[in-house]
Motif scaffolding. Sequence first.
Motif, PDB file in Angstrom:
ATOM      1  N   GLN A 187      26.126   8.263  44.627  1.00 17.41           N
ATOM      2  CA  GLN A 187      25.300   7.980  45.810  1.00 17.41           C
ATOM      3  C   GLN A 187      25.117   9.185  46.713  1.00 17.41           C
ATOM      4  N   LEU A 188      25.932  10.213  46.542  1.00 15.87           N
ATOM      5  CA  LEU A 188      25.776  11.415  47.373  1.00 15.87           C
ATOM      6  C   LEU A 188      25.060  12.543  46.625  1.00 15.87           C
ATOM      7  N   VAL A 216      35.863  22.780  46.674  1.00 14.52           N
ATOM      8  CA  VAL A 216      35.162  21.727  45.925  1.00 14.52           C
ATOM      9  C   VAL A 216      34.244  20.967  46.877  1.00 14.52           C
ATOM     10  N   LEU A 217      33.012  20.756  46.436  1.00 11.34           N
ATOM     11  CA  LEU A 217      32.104  19.881  47.180  1.00 11.34           C
ATOM     12  C   LEU A 217      32.396  18.462  46.703  1.00 11.34           C
ATOM     13  N   GLY A 218      32.856  17.615  47.594  1.00 10.18           N
ATOM     14  CA  GLY A 218      33.244  16.282  47.136  1.00 10.18           C
ATOM     15  C   GLY A 218      33.351  15.299  48.282  1.00 10.18           C
ATOM     16  N   ASP A 219      33.714  14.081  47.931  1.00  6.30           N
ATOM     17  CA  ASP A 219      33.819  12.977  48.869  1.00  6.30           C
ATOM     18  C   ASP A 219      35.308  12.636  49.030  1.00  6.30           C
ATOM     19  N   CYS A 235      37.805  13.681  36.950  1.00  7.98           N
ATOM     20  CA  CYS A 235      36.555  13.001  37.313  1.00  7.98           C
ATOM     21  C   CYS A 235      36.812  12.203  38.600  1.00  7.98           C
ATOM     22  N   PRO A 236      36.003  12.400  39.635  1.00  7.21           N
ATOM     23  CA  PRO A 236      36.248  11.659  40.881  1.00  7.21           C
ATOM     24  C   PRO A 236      36.074  10.153  40.727  1.00  7.21           C
ATOM     25  N   ILE A 237      35.333   9.751  39.714  1.00 10.41           N
ATOM     26  CA  ILE A 237      35.067   8.318  39.538  1.00 10.41           C
ATOM     27  C   ILE A 237      36.187   7.628  38.749  1.00 10.41           C
ATOM     28  N   GLU A 247      36.693   9.653  47.138  1.00 10.54           N
ATOM     29  CA  GLU A 247      36.791   9.650  45.670  1.00 10.54           C
ATOM     30  C   GLU A 247      37.138  11.063  45.221  1.00 10.54           C
ATOM     31  N   LEU A 248      38.411  11.386  45.257  1.00  9.84           N
ATOM     32  CA  LEU A 248      38.833  12.765  45.008  1.00  9.84           C
ATOM     33  C   LEU A 248      38.869  13.087  43.514  1.00  9.84           C
ATOM     34  N   GLY A 249      38.374  14.262  43.206  1.00  9.95           N
ATOM     35  CA  GLY A 249      38.358  14.717  41.808  1.00  9.95           C
ATOM     36  C   GLY A 249      39.550  15.606  41.496  1.00  9.95           C
ATOM     37  N   TYR A 250      40.756  15.121  41.811  1.00  8.07           N
ATOM     38  CA  TYR A 250      41.976  15.865  41.476  1.00  8.07           C
ATOM     39  C   TYR A 250      42.930  14.933  40.731  1.00  8.07           C
ATOM     40  N   LYS A 304      38.865   9.410  37.155  1.00 11.06           N
ATOM     41  CA  LYS A 304      40.076  10.253  37.167  1.00 11.06           C
ATOM     42  C   LYS A 304      40.434  10.816  35.786  1.00 11.06           C
ATOM     43  N   ARG A 311      47.515   9.163  46.408  1.00 13.15           N
ATOM     44  CA  ARG A 311      47.497   9.426  44.958  1.00 13.15           C
ATOM     45  C   ARG A 311      47.687  10.912  44.640  1.00 13.15           C
ATOM     46  N   ARG A 348      30.595  20.769  42.185  1.00 11.50           N
ATOM     47  CA  ARG A 348      30.070  19.697  43.035  1.00 11.50           C
ATOM     48  C   ARG A 348      30.467  18.355  42.438  1.00 11.50           C
ATOM     49  N   LEU A 349      31.623  17.857  42.886  1.00 11.35           N
ATOM     50  CA  LEU A 349      32.172  16.629  42.306  1.00 11.35           C
ATOM     51  C   LEU A 349      31.836  15.423  43.176  1.00 11.35           C
ATOM     52  N   LEU A 350      30.553  15.218  43.379  1.00 13.36           N
ATOM     53  CA  LEU A 350      30.121  14.143  44.275  1.00 13.36           C
ATOM     54  C   LEU A 350      29.924  12.833  43.521  1.00 13.36           C
ATOM     55  N   PRO A 351      30.224  11.716  44.172  1.00 14.39           N
ATOM     56  CA  PRO A 351      29.894  10.424  43.562  1.00 14.39           C
ATOM     57  C   PRO A 351      28.368  10.244  43.511  1.00 14.39           C
ATOM     58  N   HIS A 403      26.035  13.429  54.763  1.00 12.11           N
ATOM     59  CA  HIS A 403      26.384  14.835  54.525  1.00 12.11           C
ATOM     60  C   HIS A 403      25.242  15.761  54.901  1.00 12.11           C
ATOM     61  N   ASP A 420      21.932  14.525  44.711  1.00  7.55           N
ATOM     62  CA  ASP A 420      20.509  14.692  44.949  1.00  7.55           C
ATOM     63  C   ASP A 420      19.803  14.721  43.590  1.00  7.55           C
TER      64      ASP A 420
END
Lengths: 136, 211
Positions: free
Chosen positions: A96-97, B86-89, A11-13, B92-95, A15, B126, A91-94, B2, A99
């Motif tokens: 705020q990004l 991966v579509l991501g920021d 999870c990007p938020i 804040e990495l999702g790994y 982990k 990290r 699509r692992l976006l936080p 983006h 839609d």
Amino acid sequence: MKYRLMDLLACPIDKTFPLKLIVLRESEASVHSAAGGPCELYCGRLAREVKPSDTPEALGCSTCMKTEVEEGVLYCTTCSRWYPILEGIPRLLPDQLRDREEDLKFLRRFKDRLPREVVEEGRPYNLSGGKEKPQR
Amino acid sequence: MHKIWDKLFKRGEFTELDVDEEVAGFAELLRERNARRVLDLGCGAGRHILHLSKLGFEVHGLDFSAEALRICWRRLLERALSAHLVLGDMRELGYVSGCFDGVVCWYALYHDTLSGIRRTLSEVWRVLRSGGLLLVNFMSKRTWKYGRGEEVEEDTFIQDEGSEAGMLHHYSSREEVRELLGEFRVLHLELREHSWCGKLSSRWVALAEKP
């Protein structure tokens, strides 16, 4: 997305690892790459941890490498966030990004095939109580 | 932000296929070190993803433009190459932690505020394993664009002209690059400059290792 990506995705938020994978549509991969060998920690296709005694045959690695997850959901059991897989790309976006309209459209499209925890309680958006609302 | 990138990639901007010599050299170094898994952070339309995949690495690419990844995916299929996208920021990495042998972040990190850059570098730290390598470039204050556009914080501007109009650019000094790389062991830090049409392009190129 190949199943083997589940061996790395968190999870990007918060982990959390592993994420829960809900597959909605698969296809046969046009490129069968074995780069990287078998998974180290978690087998996404069997949804279980990899044991030291596991062989590629036992895990079915060759089948896995031939399969592409085209549509699905990745779900974090800690923070209840769900992340769509669309056109084979997670699509692992936080928050705020993301839609909101696209997310709700995705949920409406697959609501009968997704668990309640995603459709009604998932974050940041869900379809709870028939009334769509964001949860922060 | 983006959405701006989506528009640019749709318009065909930033879709060149040339491999930069620094990234090619980084790939050689990774090979010498028997690296297996490499992440291209801010991979865009995938010119370096294609190169790394051809060399046989397990390649991962992350970008926050869905349009860029669509182009990258199509290019991989056309060449019968594979990579995990991966579509991501970047911030804040999702790994999972410690999963990559190498990370390249090329022409990408500095499109952010200073705090965003710090967050990205902390995520890179990290996800790199101990002994893992990072290749990254930063905009130098000597570059012709420095000072143009709206200043949103010290040394960070929203560009107001050219193909990158509307985008954040942060410009760094050598001291700042060293400070940003914090606990990384800096193996190489060099100012790379070239002129075109009388304008100076100036970037810091850093090769660093997580001890």
